[in-house]
Enzyme design. Structure first.
Site, PDB file in Angstrom:
ATOM      1  N   GLU A 152      -4.917   3.414  -8.410  1.00  0.00           N
ATOM      2  CA  GLU A 152      -6.184   4.052  -8.019  1.00  0.00           C
ATOM      3  C   GLU A 152      -6.342   5.411  -8.684  1.00  0.00           C
ATOM      4  OE1 GLU A 152      -6.927   4.405  -3.787  1.00  0.00           O
ATOM      5  OE2 GLU A 152      -8.722   5.608  -4.150  1.00  0.00           O
ATOM      6  N   GLU A 205       0.886  -0.704  -4.986  1.00  0.00           N
ATOM      7  CA  GLU A 205      -0.310   0.138  -5.035  1.00  0.00           C
ATOM      8  C   GLU A 205       0.086   1.589  -5.265  1.00  0.00           C
ATOM      9  OE1 GLU A 205      -4.005   2.312  -3.264  1.00  0.00           O
ATOM     10  OE2 GLU A 205      -2.039   2.317  -2.332  1.00  0.00           O
ATOM     11  N   ASP A 256      -1.526   5.545  -5.890  1.00  0.00           N
ATOM     12  CA  ASP A 256      -2.628   6.514  -5.999  1.00  0.00           C
ATOM     13  C   ASP A 256      -2.209   7.564  -7.024  1.00  0.00           C
ATOM     14  OD1 ASP A 256      -4.213   5.482  -3.784  1.00  0.00           O
ATOM     15  OD2 ASP A 256      -2.661   6.292  -2.480  1.00  0.00           O
ATOM     16  N   HIS A 290      -1.054  10.389  -2.856  1.00  0.00           N
ATOM     17  CA  HIS A 290      -2.359  10.070  -2.279  1.00  0.00           C
ATOM     18  C   HIS A 290      -3.261  11.294  -2.168  1.00  0.00           C
ATOM     19  CE1 HIS A 290      -5.282   9.543   1.007  1.00  0.00           C
ATOM     20  NE2 HIS A 290      -5.387   8.308   0.534  1.00  0.00           N
ATOM     21  N   GLN A 333      -8.368   0.516  -9.558  1.00  0.00           N
ATOM     22  CA  GLN A 333      -9.315   0.622  -8.434  1.00  0.00           C
ATOM     23  C   GLN A 333      -9.766   2.067  -8.322  1.00  0.00           C
ATOM     24  OE1 GLN A 333      -7.307   0.772  -4.636  1.00  0.00           O
ATOM     25  NE2 GLN A 333      -5.325   1.083  -5.600  1.00  0.00           N
ATOM     26  N   HIS A 378       0.837  -1.204   0.000  1.00  0.00           N
ATOM     27  CA  HIS A 378       0.000   0.000   0.000  1.00  0.00           C
ATOM     28  C   HIS A 378       0.873   1.255   0.000  1.00  0.00           C
ATOM     29  CE1 HIS A 378      -2.709   2.899   2.289  1.00  0.00           C
ATOM     30  NE2 HIS A 378      -3.459   2.537   1.261  1.00  0.00           N
ATOM     31  N   ARG A 379       0.864   1.956  -1.121  1.00  0.00           N
ATOM     32  CA  ARG A 379       1.764   3.111  -1.332  1.00  0.00           C
ATOM     33  C   ARG A 379       3.219   2.641  -1.218  1.00  0.00           C
ATOM     34  NH1 ARG A 379      -1.510   7.403   2.661  1.00  0.00           N
ATOM     35  NH2 ARG A 379      -3.554   6.455   2.337  1.00  0.00           N
TER      36      ARG A 379
END
Ligand code: G3P
Ligand code: CA
Length: 298
Positions: free
Chosen positions: A154, A72, A74, A87, A190, A45-46
């Site tokens: 994302e 992942e 963003d 993010h 996502q 995540h990140r």
């Protein structure tokens, strides 16, 4: 060597690599995890953002080295239309700049320090090498890691960035990251925005999509809602804090993937795995690897 020391060494090794170089790990011929029940996805995540500044190359590298199957990312978009890995809509939290991303050009954002904030926020994990790290564009990340890595991307705040989906797909196509006719995919897209995912689906129906759902209270889901998601998405994601075993089972009965976020505690990971989730987002991919090993699930 304890976990803290191991991670410091990993960080140092990662920072020692020049930006823009293809890492030894990336040079290996990677395989893409299949989006089926046989592989629990470890989604960094990140990056391994518990150990290094989120969305920087060291964070992504650590995620990869610690067993992450997908990086992942963003996405936000600059004033001049470049997709960057960040993010927040604003620069304030994760750089030494301020203001909205959409009000700054890439050249301006590239002047900023995207690492020092982490040393201040997490002195126990601080590393001199994090100082001065740069914000990455999506293209830079793909060029750094190569086509054999997996990206879980994302679309953030798509309503703020008209054309974001088109730009994203243009880049994925340029780098040949969209695979047709197969269960494996280098890329999952996502979003909390169904509109954004539907746009991607209309542009290219071959990309697996994950609908993120922001539950304010304990999650419940109907058959109708699940049938609806199934029409355009391969799976759904939501906070792990809002779900229970019944919810997980229901999603799986509808043949959808379920990827809760952001799970950092090993006991929480094990509980979710026992309930039947098909992967999860974590800031600590090494901890998820340990949990999978202890449950003999990898
Ligand atoms: O994308 C899954 C999870 O990351 C969603 O929350 O706010 O961390 O992007 P956020
Ligand atoms: Ca995210």
């Amino acid at each position: 060597m304890n976990k803290f020391m191991r991670n410091l060494c990993l960080s140092a090794a990662v920072i020692g690599m020049g930006a823009g170089a293809v890492s030894p790990a990336a040079a290996q011929s990677g395989t893409s995890p299949e989006l089926n029940d046989n592989k629990i996805l470890n989604i960094s995540h990140r990056g391994a953002s518990g150990y290094a500044p989120e969305h920087t190359l060291p964070s992504y590298e650590l995620g990869d080295q610690m067993g992450g199957d997908y990086i992942e990312l963003d996405l936000q978009m600059t004033k001049d239309g470049e997709l960057i890995a960040m993010h927040d809509e604003t620069l304030d939290r994760t750089t030494d700049g301020s203001g909205l991303v959409k009000d700054h050009t890439l050249e301006e954002i590239k002047q900023l320090d995207a690492g020092s904030w982490f040393n201040e926020a997490h002195p126990e994990m601080a590393n001199e090498g994090f100082k001065g790290l740069k914000v990455q564009t999506l293209e830079e990340v793909i060029e750094h890691f190569g086509k054999n890595k997996n990206y879980y991307i994302e679309t953030k705040s798509p309503e703020v960035y008209p054309g974001m989906e088109e730009e994203l797909l243009k880049i994925l196509e340029e780098y040949n990251l969209i695979r047709q006719n197969g269960p494996s995919s280098r890329v999952i897209i996502q979003s909390f925005s169904e509109e954004s995912l539907q746009k991607v689906h209309d542009l290219n129906g071959d990309i697996p999509l994950v609908q993120l759902i922001d539950y304010r209270t304990q999650a419940t889901i109907t058959d109708e809602e699940l049938d609806h998601y199934h029409e355009y998405a391969a799976g759904i994601g939501m906070s792990y804090k809002k779900i229970d075993e019944e919810y997980v089972q229901k999603v799986r009965e509808h043949d959808l993937l379920i990827h809760p976020y952001t799970v950092n505690d090993k006991e929480d990971m094990k509980r979710l795995l026992e309930w039947g989730v098909t992967g999860m987002f974590t800031n600590y991919p090494d901890v998820l690897e340990d949990a999978l090993k202890e449950l003999k699930m990898n």
